[in-house]
Design a protein around this motif. Structure first.
Motif, PDB file in Angstrom:
ATOM      1  N   PHE A   1      54.044  -3.786   1.225  1.00  0.00           N
ATOM      2  CA  PHE A   1      53.231  -2.807   1.941  1.00  0.00           C
ATOM      3  C   PHE A   1      52.986  -3.315   3.350  1.00  0.00           C
ATOM      4  N   PRO A   2      52.770  -2.384   4.307  1.00  0.00           N
ATOM      5  CA  PRO A   2      52.496  -2.808   5.691  1.00  0.00           C
ATOM      6  C   PRO A   2      51.225  -3.654   5.757  1.00  0.00           C
ATOM      7  N   GLN A   3      51.240  -4.626   6.661  1.00  0.00           N
ATOM      8  CA  GLN A   3      50.069  -5.483   6.861  1.00  0.00           C
ATOM      9  C   GLN A   3      49.951  -5.791   8.348  1.00  0.00           C
ATOM     10  N   SER A   4      48.778  -5.500   8.922  1.00  0.00           N
ATOM     11  CA  SER A   4      48.577  -5.788  10.339  1.00  0.00           C
ATOM     12  C   SER A   4      48.577  -7.289  10.597  1.00  0.00           C
ATOM     13  N   PHE A   5      48.166  -8.077   9.595  1.00  0.00           N
ATOM     14  CA  PHE A   5      48.269  -9.525   9.692  1.00  0.00           C
ATOM     15  C   PHE A   5      48.208 -10.113   8.293  1.00  0.00           C
ATOM     16  N   PHE A   6      49.086 -11.061   8.003  1.00  0.00           N
ATOM     17  CA  PHE A   6      49.024 -11.762   6.721  1.00  0.00           C
ATOM     18  C   PHE A   6      49.268 -13.243   6.966  1.00  0.00           C
ATOM     19  N   ARG A   7      48.714 -14.058   6.076  1.00  0.00           N
ATOM     20  CA  ARG A   7      48.907 -15.504   6.126  1.00  0.00           C
ATOM     21  C   ARG A   7      49.045 -16.025   4.710  1.00  0.00           C
ATOM     22  N   LEU A   8      50.092 -16.766   4.450  1.00  0.00           N
ATOM     23  CA  LEU A   8      50.315 -17.395   3.152  1.00  0.00           C
ATOM     24  C   LEU A   8      50.385 -18.903   3.338  1.00  0.00           C
ATOM     25  N   ARG A   9      49.610 -19.600   2.518  1.00  0.00           N
ATOM     26  CA  ARG A   9      49.706 -21.054   2.469  1.00  0.00           C
ATOM     27  C   ARG A   9      49.915 -21.436   1.007  1.00  0.00           C
ATOM     28  N   ILE A  10      51.102 -21.891   0.705  1.00  0.00           N
ATOM     29  CA  ILE A  10      51.496 -22.145  -0.682  1.00  0.00           C
ATOM     30  C   ILE A  10      51.656 -23.644  -0.881  1.00  0.00           C
ATOM     31  N   ALA A  11      50.915 -24.178  -1.851  1.00  0.00           N
ATOM     32  CA  ALA A  11      50.918 -25.629  -2.065  1.00  0.00           C
ATOM     33  C   ALA A  11      51.180 -26.017  -3.512  1.00  0.00           C
ATOM     34  N   SER A  12      51.517 -25.056  -4.383  1.00  0.00           N
ATOM     35  CA  SER A  12      51.736 -25.388  -5.793  1.00  0.00           C
ATOM     36  C   SER A  12      52.656 -24.347  -6.422  1.00  0.00           C
ATOM     37  N   ALA A  13      53.201 -24.706  -7.585  1.00  0.00           N
ATOM     38  CA  ALA A  13      54.045 -23.769  -8.328  1.00  0.00           C
ATOM     39  C   ALA A  13      53.236 -22.554  -8.779  1.00  0.00           C
ATOM     40  N   ARG A  14      51.967 -22.758  -9.094  1.00  0.00           N
ATOM     41  CA  ARG A  14      51.124 -21.643  -9.518  1.00  0.00           C
ATOM     42  C   ARG A  14      50.959 -20.635  -8.401  1.00  0.00           C
ATOM     43  N   GLN A  15      50.765 -21.128  -7.199  1.00  0.00           N
ATOM     44  CA  GLN A  15      50.605 -20.210  -6.078  1.00  0.00           C
ATOM     45  C   GLN A  15      51.903 -19.470  -5.764  1.00  0.00           C
ATOM     46  N   ILE A  16      53.045 -20.115  -5.969  1.00  0.00           N
ATOM     47  CA  ILE A  16      54.319 -19.405  -5.823  1.00  0.00           C
ATOM     48  C   ILE A  16      54.382 -18.246  -6.805  1.00  0.00           C
ATOM     49  N   ASP A  17      53.992 -18.501  -8.052  1.00  0.00           N
ATOM     50  CA  ASP A  17      53.999 -17.440  -9.066  1.00  0.00           C
ATOM     51  C   ASP A  17      53.056 -16.305  -8.683  1.00  0.00           C
ATOM     52  N   GLU A  18      51.891 -16.650  -8.141  1.00  0.00           N
ATOM     53  CA  GLU A  18      50.929 -15.614  -7.734  1.00  0.00           C
ATOM     54  C   GLU A  18      51.479 -14.752  -6.603  1.00  0.00           C
ATOM     55  N   VAL A  19      52.103 -15.397  -5.623  1.00  0.00           N
ATOM     56  CA  VAL A  19      52.683 -14.645  -4.498  1.00  0.00           C
ATOM     57  C   VAL A  19      53.782 -13.713  -4.994  1.00  0.00           C
ATOM     58  N   ASN A  20      54.653 -14.221  -5.858  1.00  0.00           N
ATOM     59  CA  ASN A  20      55.753 -13.405  -6.359  1.00  0.00           C
ATOM     60  C   ASN A  20      55.265 -12.235  -7.204  1.00  0.00           C
ATOM     61  N   ALA A  21      54.228 -12.469  -8.007  1.00  0.00           N
ATOM     62  CA  ALA A  21      53.741 -11.428  -8.911  1.00  0.00           C
ATOM     63  C   ALA A  21      52.898 -10.376  -8.210  1.00  0.00           C
ATOM     64  N   SER A  22      52.166 -10.788  -7.200  1.00  0.00           N
ATOM     65  CA  SER A  22      51.204  -9.882  -6.586  1.00  0.00           C
ATOM     66  C   SER A  22      51.807  -8.947  -5.555  1.00  0.00           C
ATOM     67  N   GLY A  23      52.981  -9.262  -5.029  1.00  0.00           N
ATOM     68  CA  GLY A  23      53.604  -8.376  -4.052  1.00  0.00           C
ATOM     69  C   GLY A  23      53.043  -8.569  -2.667  1.00  0.00           C
ATOM     70  N   GLY A  24      53.466  -7.696  -1.754  1.00  0.00           N
ATOM     71  CA  GLY A  24      52.985  -7.735  -0.395  1.00  0.00           C
ATOM     72  C   GLY A  24      54.053  -8.078   0.610  1.00  0.00           C
ATOM     73  N   ILE A  25      54.985  -8.956   0.251  1.00  0.00           N
ATOM     74  CA  ILE A  25      56.092  -9.281   1.136  1.00  0.00           C
ATOM     75  C   ILE A  25      57.401  -9.043   0.402  1.00  0.00           C
ATOM     76  N   ALA A  26      58.514  -9.093   1.129  1.00  0.00           N
ATOM     77  CA  ALA A  26      59.775  -8.533   0.643  1.00  0.00           C
ATOM     78  C   ALA A  26      60.653  -9.503  -0.138  1.00  0.00           C
ATOM     79  N   VAL A  27      60.218 -10.752  -0.336  1.00  0.00           N
ATOM     80  CA  VAL A  27      61.051 -11.730  -1.030  1.00  0.00           C
ATOM     81  C   VAL A  27      60.248 -12.460  -2.099  1.00  0.00           C
ATOM     82  N   ASN A  28      60.955 -13.011  -3.077  1.00  0.00           N
ATOM     83  CA  ASN A  28      60.380 -13.927  -4.051  1.00  0.00           C
ATOM     84  C   ASN A  28      60.698 -15.358  -3.645  1.00  0.00           C
ATOM     85  N   PHE A  29      59.746 -16.258  -3.852  1.00  0.00           N
ATOM     86  CA  PHE A  29      59.906 -17.664  -3.506  1.00  0.00           C
ATOM     87  C   PHE A  29      60.170 -18.497  -4.756  1.00  0.00           C
TER      88      PHE A  29
END
Length: 346
Positions: A30-58
């Motif tokens: 979805f469009p976002q006027s500003f986003f920031r991701l700081r990923i420091a663990s495998a769990r956070q990678i899973d959260e980013v991939n599952a929750s959506g918002g950007i166009a790729v999976n990490f």
């Protein structure tokens, strides 16, 4: 997927267990006027991939801890973001889109795998690929880059304007190019400056967004090495005549969306000749002239006794980010908009 400003990535709302290919695109991007991701663990990678918002999976490229930072702004047709990672990572697109992805690698390296091909971009090189052709990208440790996407339709429209006639074939550009030529360095610096500025302002409702997309398309097409060189546009000899028509068109449409292609058509010349004419006779680009004339219009309103708020005057003339408007105004008139209204400015 949304990110807490200045904090770690986190989820908002329930996460769907539906297979990715069965989910709607708006559920995973979805469009976002500003986003920031700081990923420091495998769990956070899973959260980013599952929750959506950007166009790729990490995913991680090794067994160590993840360290990935991404921030930017995105719309359906134009996006900018910067990436830094000490750990490296692998990304896979979530869906197909009619976009081109540009990446300026500043340190480390990235391997991009397309349909049956691999391309290596290391520090000092830029990469270009159609989003639909990309299979995955693998970044090394100590990786840093500034990237963006632009719509294929916008680039094709600008290509046809530059060439002066419709073309059925999309321009053939090199997938990896060095950033050591002046045009490529300028393109890189444009992306870096825009990413920094839009970090503060965003592009969701900016009157200049469409113009910005058009300008970047022209800059990309003239800077990026092509497999088939573009024809050189013929330089017009009657700059003053065409320049006057261009300025008349700008003044008559100053409060509306202005496209370089429309200005060039009104002047009876190509976009490239328009740019040459402005630079040769005014020492300014068309975009700079438009901004200056809009500032002049805002100054007249403020100095002429308008009762509208400063913000309303700024928006009337296309300035949606007040900080940027104030800075430009002070540089041009030597005072603030409020000082002009109070009669202390000239």
């Amino acid at each position: 997927m949304r990110a807490r400003p200045g904090g770690m990535a986190h989820r908002t709302g329930a996460v769907s267990d539906m297979p990715l290919q069965d989910r709607r695109r708006e559920d995973i991007w979805f469009p976002q006027s500003f986003f920031r991701l700081r990923i420091a663990s495998a769990r956070q990678i899973d959260e980013v991939n599952a929750s959506g918002g950007i166009a790729v999976n990490f995913s991680r490229t090794g067994s160590g801890a993840a360290d990935i930072e991404i921030e930017g702004t995105q719309t359906a047709s134009l996006s900018f973001w910067s990436t830094r990672s000490s750990s490296g990572f692998l990304t896979v697109p979530k869906f197909n889109a009619d976009l081109l992805t540009l990446r300026f690698v500043e340190s480390g390296r990235m391997i991009r795998r397309d349909s049956g091909r691999e391309h290596l971009g290391s520090g000092g090189y830029a990469m270009l690929v159609a989003f639909e052709e990309m299979r995955n990208e693998e970044a090394s440790g100590d990786f840093a880059a500034v990237s963006g996407t632009i719509s294929r339709a916008s680039l094709m429209a600008s290509y046809e304007v530059l060439e002066g006639a419709p073309h059925g074939a999309f321009p053939q550009l090199e997938p990896v190019a060095p950033m050591d030529t002046p045009p490529m360095r300028a393109l890189h610096l444009s992306f870096r400056a825009l990413q920094a500025r839009l970090r503060r302002a965003g592009i969701q409702s900016d009157l200049f967004r469409t113009l910005l997309e058009e300008i970047l398309s022209y800059q990309l097409l003239t800077a990026w090495p092509g497999k088939k060189p573009h024809r050189e546009a013929k330089r017009v000899s009657r700059h003053s005549h065409h320049l006057g028509r261009a300025l008349d068109y700008i003044d008559g449409h100053l409060s509306q969306l202005l496209r370089l292609s429309d200005i060039a058509a009104a002047a009876g010349i190509s976009v490239r000749s328009l740019q040459i004419s402005f630079q040769a006779e005014l020492g300014r680009t068309p975009t700079q002239v438009i901004a200056d004339r809009r500032l002049d219009a805002a100054h007249r309103d403020l100095a002429g006794g308008s009762d509208d708020a400063v913000g309303a005057v700024a928006r009337r003339w296309g300035f949606t980010h007040m900080g940027d408007f104030g800075r430009r105004y002070r540089e041009r008139f030597g005072c603030t908009p409020t000082q002009t209204r109070r009669g202390r400015g000239s």
